[in-house]
Design an enzyme around this catalytic site. Structure first.
Site, PDB file in Angstrom:
ATOM      1  N   ASN A   9      -3.671  -8.709 -10.289  1.00 12.25           N
ATOM      2  CA  ASN A   9      -3.526  -8.844  -9.014  1.00 12.25           C
ATOM      3  C   ASN A   9      -5.547  -9.228  -8.648  1.00 12.25           C
ATOM      4  OD1 ASN A   9      -3.719  -9.691  -5.711  1.00 12.25           O
ATOM      5  ND2 ASN A   9      -2.216  -7.412  -5.435  1.00 12.25           N
ATOM      6  N   TRP A  10      -5.534 -10.070  -7.917  1.00 11.31           N
ATOM      7  CA  TRP A  10      -7.142 -10.247  -7.936  1.00 11.31           C
ATOM      8  C   TRP A  10      -7.620  -9.608  -6.209  1.00 11.31           C
ATOM      9  CZ3 TRP A  10      -9.494 -15.247 -10.742  1.00 11.31           C
ATOM     10  CH2 TRP A  10      -8.949 -15.093 -11.773  1.00 11.31           C
ATOM     11  N   LYS A  11      -6.661  -9.898  -6.045  1.00 10.55           N
ATOM     12  CA  LYS A  11      -6.448  -9.559  -4.040  1.00 10.55           C
ATOM     13  C   LYS A  11      -7.319 -10.294  -3.694  1.00 10.55           C
ATOM     14  CE  LYS A  11      -4.731  -5.023  -5.140  1.00 10.55           C
ATOM     15  NZ  LYS A  11      -5.039  -3.770  -3.992  1.00 10.55           N
ATOM     16  N   HIS A  97       3.309  -6.662  -0.638  1.00  7.34           N
ATOM     17  CA  HIS A  97       2.612  -5.816  -0.828  1.00  7.34           C
ATOM     18  C   HIS A  97       2.738  -5.084  -0.062  1.00  7.34           C
ATOM     19  CE1 HIS A  97      -1.410  -4.043  -2.554  1.00  7.34           C
ATOM     20  NE2 HIS A  97      -0.967  -4.595  -4.001  1.00  7.34           N
ATOM     21  N   GLU A  99      -0.357  -3.782   0.942  1.00  5.29           N
ATOM     22  CA  GLU A  99      -1.366  -4.480   1.866  1.00  5.29           C
ATOM     23  C   GLU A  99      -1.327  -5.339   2.807  1.00  5.29           C
ATOM     24  OE1 GLU A  99      -4.699  -5.124  -1.503  1.00  5.29           O
ATOM     25  OE2 GLU A  99      -4.401  -2.785  -1.978  1.00  5.29           O
ATOM     26  N   GLU A 169       4.797   0.455  -6.420  1.00  4.94           N
ATOM     27  CA  GLU A 169       3.733   0.953  -6.256  1.00  4.94           C
ATOM     28  C   GLU A 169       2.997   2.029  -5.299  1.00  4.94           C
ATOM     29  OE1 GLU A 169       1.281  -2.808  -7.353  1.00  4.94           O
ATOM     30  OE2 GLU A 169       1.576  -3.267  -5.401  1.00  4.94           O
ATOM     31  N   GLY A 175      -5.904   1.489  -5.217  1.00  4.16           N
ATOM     32  CA  GLY A 175      -7.171   1.792  -5.082  1.00  4.16           C
ATOM     33  C   GLY A 175      -7.562   2.628  -4.543  1.00  4.16           C
ATOM     34  N   SER A 215      -3.465   2.358  -9.345  1.00  8.75           N
ATOM     35  CA  SER A 215      -4.600   2.122 -10.500  1.00  8.75           C
ATOM     36  C   SER A 215      -4.054   2.815 -11.257  1.00  8.75           C
ATOM     37  CB  SER A 215      -5.218   3.987  -9.529  1.00  8.75           C
ATOM     38  OG  SER A 215      -5.617   3.851  -8.181  1.00  8.75           O
ATOM     39  N   GLY A 236      -4.416  -3.576  -9.698  1.00  7.15           N
ATOM     40  CA  GLY A 236      -5.604  -4.544  -9.099  1.00  7.15           C
ATOM     41  C   GLY A 236      -6.464  -4.095  -9.297  1.00  7.15           C
ATOM     42  N   GLY A 237      -7.671  -3.210  -9.245  1.00  5.04           N
ATOM     43  CA  GLY A 237      -9.113  -3.122  -9.555  1.00  5.04           C
ATOM     44  C   GLY A 237      -9.413  -3.100 -10.940  1.00  5.04           C
TER      45      GLY A 237
HETATM   46  P1  PGA Z   1      -5.196  -0.597  -8.073  1.00  7.98           P
HETATM   47  O1  PGA Z   1      -3.952  -2.129  -7.002  1.00  7.98           O
HETATM   48  O2  PGA Z   1      -4.624  -0.957  -9.227  1.00  7.98           O
HETATM   49  O3  PGA Z   1      -6.254  -1.004  -7.870  1.00  7.98           O
HETATM   50  O4  PGA Z   1      -4.559   0.563  -7.392  1.00  7.98           O
HETATM   51  C1  PGA Z   1      -2.787  -2.344  -7.756  1.00  7.98           C
HETATM   52  C2  PGA Z   1      -2.276  -3.832  -6.696  1.00  7.98           C
HETATM   53  O5  PGA Z   1      -2.147  -3.378  -5.038  1.00  7.98           O
HETATM   54  O6  PGA Z   1      -1.301  -4.294  -6.933  1.00  7.98           O
END
Ligand code: PGA
Length: 256
Positions: A9-11, A97, A99, A169, A175, A215, A236-237
Site C-alpha cells: 500500500n503506497w498510501k 483501512h 487511516e 491491521e 507506521g 510495520s 505500508g512503509g
Molecule cells: P505500515 O503500514 O507497514 O507502514 O505499518 C501498513 C498499512 O497501513 O497497511
C-alpha cells in the site's frame, strides 16, 4: 489452502515519475527471481494507477486502488468509482483501512457499501480490520474485530467472498515500527477464521486469505508468515523501496 498474497500500500506517496521508477525496479527483481508461492499486488495512488498498471502489463504483479466511492457514478466531486478503477487495468481495491476510518470517519455501514459496490463490479477487495491501542488496553480487541468483520461482510454470500481477502491491521502497529508479535497476530487471525464459520461456512473460512499488516519489515516478515493463519502481508512503509518490499516477498517464498 488460502492463497498467499504480499500487498504493498503506497498510501499518499510517489508522483508519477517516482511511481514508474519504483515499479520498474520491483518488476526487474521479480523477473529475475519470480514469486512462486505468493501473488504480489501493489496499490499506488489513484494518479499513478494507469501508468503503473500499463508498466506491469505482461507481468504477474497486479494493481489496485486504495479506496473507492460507494455509488456507480454521479455528482460526487472528487470521488472515484469502481468502473473508473477497473478502466485503469487495476483489479483490486483496499476498503476499510484504518487511516480512512480515522481521518475520513468511514464507519462500518460505509465500508459495507463500498465492499458491495466493489464486488458487484468484479474488483477484488482487501478488507481491513483492527483495533486501536486504547481498545487493546481495554481488552476489547476481540469484540472490535468481530464487530468489524460482521458489519463489513453483512449481506454477502459465501460465493462473494472468493474475491475478498481480510487484512488484520492493529492500528497501534501501523507506521509505528511496533509490529504485533507473531503470537498476537496469529491469535486474531485464528479468531477471524473462526467467526467466518457461523457467518458463512467451513469452506469459506478455510479458504479465506487473511493478511497481517502493521510495520511488516524484511526482518520480521518470516516470523509472521510462519504462523498457521497468516497468509501474507499488507505492507505500508517497507513497500516504498523496491529492495525492502522484494525482501518481504522473498521471506514468503521461504516460509509459505
Ligand atoms: P505500515 O503500514 O507497514 O507502514 O505499518 C501498513 C498499512 O497501513 O497497511
Amino acid at each position: 489452502m488460502p492463497k498467499k498474497i504480499i500487498a504493498g500500500n503506497w498510501k499518499m506517496f510517489k508522483t508519477n515519475p517516482e511511481a514508474v521508477r519504483l515499479v520498474k525496479q520491483l518488476n526487474q527483481k521479480l523477473k529475475r527471481s519470480p514469486a512462486k508461492k505468493s501473488s504480489v499486488v501493489i496499490f499506488p495512488p489513484f494518479t499513478a494507477l494507469s501508468k503503473v498498471s500499463d508498466e506491469l502489463k505482461g507481468s504477474k504483479i497486479e494493481t489496485g486502488a486504495q479506496n473507492l466511492f460507494w455509488e456507480e457514478e454521479g455528482a460526487y466531486t472528487g470521488e472515484v468509482s469502481a468502473k473508473m478503477i477497473k478502466s485503469t487495468g487495476a483489479k483490486w481495491v483496499i476498503i476499510g483501512h484504518s487511516e480512512r476510518r480515522q481521518y475520513f470517519k468511514e464507519e462500518e455501514k460505509i465500508i459495507n457499501r463500498k465492499i458491495k459496490i466493489a464486488l458487484l463490479n468484479k474488483l477484488k477487495v482487501i478488507f481491513c480490520v483492527g483495533e486501536t491501542l486504547e481498545m487493546r488496553e481495554q481488552n476489547l480487541t476481540k469484540d472490535i474485530v468481530i464487530n468489524q468483520v460482521e458489519w463489513g461482510l453483512k449481506g454477502l454470500l459465501p460465493e462473494h467472498l472468493k474475491n475478498l481477502v481480510i487484512a488484520y491491521e492493529p492500528v497501534w502497529a501501523i507506521g509505528t515500527g511496533k509490529t504485533a508479535t507473531p503470537k498476537q497476530a496469529q491469535e486474531i487471525h485464528a479468531l477471524i477464521r473462526d467467526i467466518l464459520v457461523p457467518l458463512f461456512n467451513e469452506k469459506t473460512s478455510r479458504n479465506m486469505t487473511i493478511l497481517y499488516g502493521g510495520s511488516v519489515k524484511p526482518n520480521n516478515a518470516a516470523g509472521l508468515f510462519a504462523q498457521k493463519d497468516i497468509d501474507g502481508a499488507l505492507v505500508g512503509g517497507a513497500c516504498l523501496k523496491a529492495d525492502s518490499f522484494y525482501r518481504i516477498i522473498k521471506a514468503g517464498e521461504k516460509s509459505f
